[in-house]
Scaffold this motif. Structure first.
Motif, short mmCIF file in Angstrom:
data_model
loop_
_atom_site.label_atom_id
_atom_site.label_comp_id
_atom_site.label_asym_id
_atom_site.label_seq_id
_atom_site.Cartn_x
_atom_site.Cartn_y
_atom_site.Cartn_z
N THR A 169 0.84 -1.20 0.00
CA THR A 169 0.00 0.00 0.00
C THR A 169 0.88 1.25 0.00
O THR A 169 1.86 1.32 0.74
CB THR A 169 -0.93 0.01 1.23
N LEU A 170 0.52 2.20 -0.84
CA LEU A 170 1.25 3.47 -0.91
C LEU A 170 0.52 4.51 -0.08
O LEU A 170 -0.68 4.74 -0.27
CB LEU A 170 1.32 3.95 -2.37
N VAL A 186 -4.50 0.85 -4.57
CA VAL A 186 -3.31 0.59 -3.73
C VAL A 186 -2.82 1.83 -2.98
O VAL A 186 -1.81 1.74 -2.27
CB VAL A 186 -2.13 0.04 -4.57
N ALA A 187 -3.49 2.97 -3.13
CA ALA A 187 -2.92 4.20 -2.55
C ALA A 187 -3.92 4.97 -1.71
O ALA A 187 -5.12 5.00 -1.99
CB ALA A 187 -2.38 5.09 -3.67
N THR A 209 -9.33 0.75 0.18
CA THR A 209 -8.67 1.80 0.96
C THR A 209 -9.68 2.60 1.78
O THR A 209 -9.38 3.04 2.89
CB THR A 209 -7.86 2.71 0.03
N ALA A 210 -10.90 2.75 1.24
CA ALA A 210 -11.94 3.44 2.02
C ALA A 210 -12.25 2.65 3.28
O ALA A 210 -12.51 3.23 4.35
CB ALA A 210 -13.21 3.61 1.17
N ALA A 211 -12.19 1.32 3.18
CA ALA A 211 -12.45 0.48 4.36
C ALA A 211 -11.35 0.68 5.40
O ALA A 211 -11.62 0.63 6.61
CB ALA A 211 -12.53 -0.99 3.95
N VAL A 212 -10.12 0.92 4.94
CA VAL A 212 -9.04 1.22 5.90
C VAL A 212 -9.34 2.55 6.59
O VAL A 212 -9.30 2.66 7.82
CB VAL A 212 -7.66 1.26 5.18
N ALA A 213 -9.66 3.58 5.80
CA ALA A 213 -9.93 4.91 6.38
C ALA A 213 -11.11 4.85 7.34
O ALA A 213 -11.13 5.57 8.35
CB ALA A 213 -10.17 5.92 5.26
#
Ligand code: PLP
Length: 385
Positions: A196-197, A225-226, A253-257
């Motif tokens: 992940t970037l 990936v970013a 990535t939205a799920a990470v945020a």
């Protein structure tokens, strides 16, 4: 950009010295501080008005960043960079440092590797262990043209499956604006090796005439990936007000945020949100004036260095208001910086703080008046003589 725009004014030194911020409180009064990335220009009028009005309303409670911050950032990114951000994909965080650390906590399991590219903004070295991860360094490559991403070195590091790479885009302290091709190559590696970037784009609005900023999330294939972290705090000089934005563009990535600590929203500065919304919404003309002013300061500094300190070399930065000076002719490690401070009473950032690759370098902040740059380079030349 209107290159004939009037330069932004800077207060006289005795007025600047009344500021209570870190830049003006760290050194004794006889030292010219060209250190930490704060600017000496007066605040942009729309930002100052927003803050003054808030004080007038006694409006100093908790921050409410949603939906204003996302909308304001999306409007700015569309106008400036042709970057289409969904305001709902913007999560407010306290500052860029908090944003990166909290993202790394979610992306890396304990002792997972996280890659950075020195010489780089010193807190990168702290953020990775703060998040419980292990630091892996892939220094920038350096050739006659300057510093750039070492894509072969990054591929070798990515092949060992680190959890993330923290990109500095544009890159502090070398002022490099990564090209679309370099970023596309980075995205390709990230996709192949599932890294992940995390792109720190705090200096994105500070790309100077002659270069063009590429937000990482506008690169084809980057969304999956970013994650990007942006703020108005460098370009409009709001670092003490505490507000930044995490931006995503894909479900993973939205799920990470979405898993960022829920209390983050209470840890954001209310004045930071008000100032950032004003800056992104109405601060464009002031930013153009800033960039024109910094362009002239960059040229002025180049001339002063050539005349007075010909043993010091540099590649003029494509972005930021930071000059990365090669002082090897004046000694190894941080000797030149100590000489400039001890004998010249000019404070620069020591190169070694940016990693081993920063040896024999010093970073000079040129977001100040022509007069202060004139005085500082005269003192540095006398110290080096
Ligand atoms: C690359 C970079 N990231 C982050 C920061 C600090 O940002 P914040 O104060 O929002 O954590 C700076 C400050 O100069 C910087 O240069």
């Amino acid at each position: 950009m209107n290159s004939a725009a009037p330069e932004l004014p800077v207060d006289a030194l005795d007025v600047l010295r009344k500021r209570r911020s870190a830049k003006w409180q760290t050194y004794p009064a006889d030292v010219l501080p060209l250190t930490v990335a704060e600017m000496d220009f007066a605040l942009a009028a729309p930002v100052a008005d927003a803050l003054r009005e808030a004080v007038g309303r006694s409006d100093a409670g908790y921050a409410m960043a949603t939906p204003g911050l996302g909308r304001a950032l999306a409007g700015f990114a569309a106008r400036r960079w042709n970057w289409d951000i969904d305001p709902a994909s913007v999560t407010a965080v306290t500052d860029v440092g908090v944003g990166v650390v909290e993202l790394l906590r979610l992306l890396a399991r304990p002792a997972d590797a996280v890659v950075i590219s020195p010489p780089v903004y010193p807190p990168f070295f702290d953020w990775v262990p703060e998040a419980g991860a292990r630091l892996v360094e892939v220094p920038l490559a350096r050739d006659a043209a300057g510093w750039r991403l070492d894509l072969a070195g990054l591929e070798a590091a990515f092949a060992t499956h680190p959890a993330a790479y923290v990109l500095c885009n544009p890159h502090n302290p070398v002022g490099r604006v990564h090209t679309p091709d370099e970023l596309a190559a980075l995205v390709r590696l990230a996709r192949i090796y599932q890294v992940t970037l995390v792109s720190d784009e705090i200096h994105g609005p500070l790309v100077l005439p002659g270069a063009t900023f590429t937000p990482l999330l506008t690169v084809p294939g980057a969304a999956e990936v970013a994650v990007s972290v942006l703020s108005a705090s460098k370009a409009w000089n709001l670092a003490g007000l505490k507000c930044a934005a995490v931006v995503t563009a894909a479900p993973r990535t939205a799920a990470v945020a979405a898993r960022l600590p829920p209390d983050t929203r209470w840890r954001i500065g209310h004045f930071g949100v008000l100032a950032a919304v004003a800056a992104f919404t109405d601060g464009g003309p002031w930013l153009d004036q800033l960039l024109a002013t910094l362009d002239r300061r960059r040229a002025l500094l180049g001339g002063l260095l050539r005349q007075r300190l010909p043993m010091v070399t540099w590649h003029p930065p494509e972005a930021t208001f930071l000059a990365w000076l090669d002082c090897a002719a004046l000694g190894p490690d941080d000797q030149a910086r100590e000489l400039f401070l001890g004998r010249g009473h000019v404070a620069l950032e020591p190169g070694l703080r940016f990693g081993a690759a920063g040896a024999a370098h010093a970073r000079l902040n040129f977001a100040t008046s022509a007069g202060i740059l004139d005085q500082a380079t005269a003192r540095m030349a006398a110290a080096a003589a």
